[in-house]
Design a protein around this motif. Structure first.
Motif, PDB file in Angstrom:
ATOM      1  N   VAL A  16       5.251   9.795   4.919  1.00  0.00           N
ATOM      2  CA  VAL A  16       4.251  10.160   3.911  1.00  0.00           C
ATOM      3  C   VAL A  16       4.582   9.492   2.579  1.00  0.00           C
ATOM      4  N   VAL A  17       5.869   9.486   2.204  1.00  0.00           N
ATOM      5  CA  VAL A  17       6.294   8.815   0.967  1.00  0.00           C
ATOM      6  C   VAL A  17       5.948   7.337   1.042  1.00  0.00           C
ATOM      7  N   ARG A  18       6.143   6.740   2.197  1.00  0.00           N
ATOM      8  CA  ARG A  18       5.803   5.325   2.378  1.00  0.00           C
ATOM      9  C   ARG A  18       4.317   5.089   2.167  1.00  0.00           C
ATOM     10  N   ARG A  19       3.491   5.963   2.731  1.00  0.00           N
ATOM     11  CA  ARG A  19       2.045   5.804   2.581  1.00  0.00           C
ATOM     12  C   ARG A  19       1.615   5.994   1.126  1.00  0.00           C
ATOM     13  N   LEU A  20       2.272   6.911   0.404  1.00  0.00           N
ATOM     14  CA  LEU A  20       1.897   7.183  -0.984  1.00  0.00           C
ATOM     15  C   LEU A  20       2.354   6.096  -1.950  1.00  0.00           C
ATOM     16  N   THR A  21       3.546   5.549  -1.715  1.00  0.00           N
ATOM     17  CA  THR A  21       4.144   4.637  -2.686  1.00  0.00           C
ATOM     18  C   THR A  21       4.042   3.170  -2.302  1.00  0.00           C
ATOM     19  N   GLY A  22       3.909   2.876  -1.016  1.00  0.00           N
ATOM     20  CA  GLY A  22       3.889   1.486  -0.579  1.00  0.00           C
ATOM     21  C   GLY A  22       5.283   0.899  -0.404  1.00  0.00           C
ATOM     22  N   LEU A  23       6.307   1.727  -0.475  1.00  0.00           N
ATOM     23  CA  LEU A  23       7.672   1.249  -0.260  1.00  0.00           C
ATOM     24  C   LEU A  23       7.921   1.026   1.223  1.00  0.00           C
ATOM     25  N   SER A  24       9.020   0.361   1.536  1.00  0.00           N
ATOM     26  CA  SER A  24       9.394   0.188   2.936  1.00  0.00           C
ATOM     27  C   SER A  24       9.831   1.538   3.504  1.00  0.00           C
ATOM     28  N   LEU A  25       9.876   1.624   4.824  1.00  0.00           N
ATOM     29  CA  LEU A  25      10.267   2.886   5.458  1.00  0.00           C
ATOM     30  C   LEU A  25      11.708   3.238   5.114  1.00  0.00           C
ATOM     31  N   TRP A  26      12.584   2.227   5.055  1.00  0.00           N
ATOM     32  CA  TRP A  26      13.984   2.491   4.732  1.00  0.00           C
ATOM     33  C   TRP A  26      14.112   3.058   3.309  1.00  0.00           C
TER      34      TRP A  26
END
Length: 91
Positions: free
Chosen positions: A32-42
């Motif tokens: 969810v954090v990845r979807r919200l921020t656009g960061l990599s999964l790691w």
């Protein structure tokens, strides 16, 4: 030339989304954090595990509430808070 400070008054005060606890499913929260921020999964997983962490900063109240709801649906604890007003020096 004198320094001048201006405080802009607007209808929507910026809000922050703070992840306080990733819960029992940190990988789901990281997605969810990845979807919200656009960061990599790691990087999202690192951010989720290092709670408390600011996930989004300076967003509208509607966006902040939606992000907090998505994080809570993934099993995390998230809070929405207003950004503090800047402390300008007195002239």
């Amino acid at each position: 030339m004198a320094d001048a400070y201006f405080l802009l008054v607007c209808d929507d005060v910026p809000h922050d989304v703070v992840l306080t606890d990733p819960g029992t499913r940190p990988l789901d929260v990281a997605q969810v954090v990845r979807r919200l921020t656009g960061l990599s999964l790691w990087r999202s997983k690192v951010l989720a595990v290092r709670a408390p962490a600011v996930i989004l900063a300076g967003v509208s109240q509607e966006d902040a509430e939606a992000a907090a709801t998505a994080l809570r649906a993934a099993g995390a604890r998230a809070e929405v808070g207003q950004q503090p007003e800047p402390d300008f020096p007195k002239p």
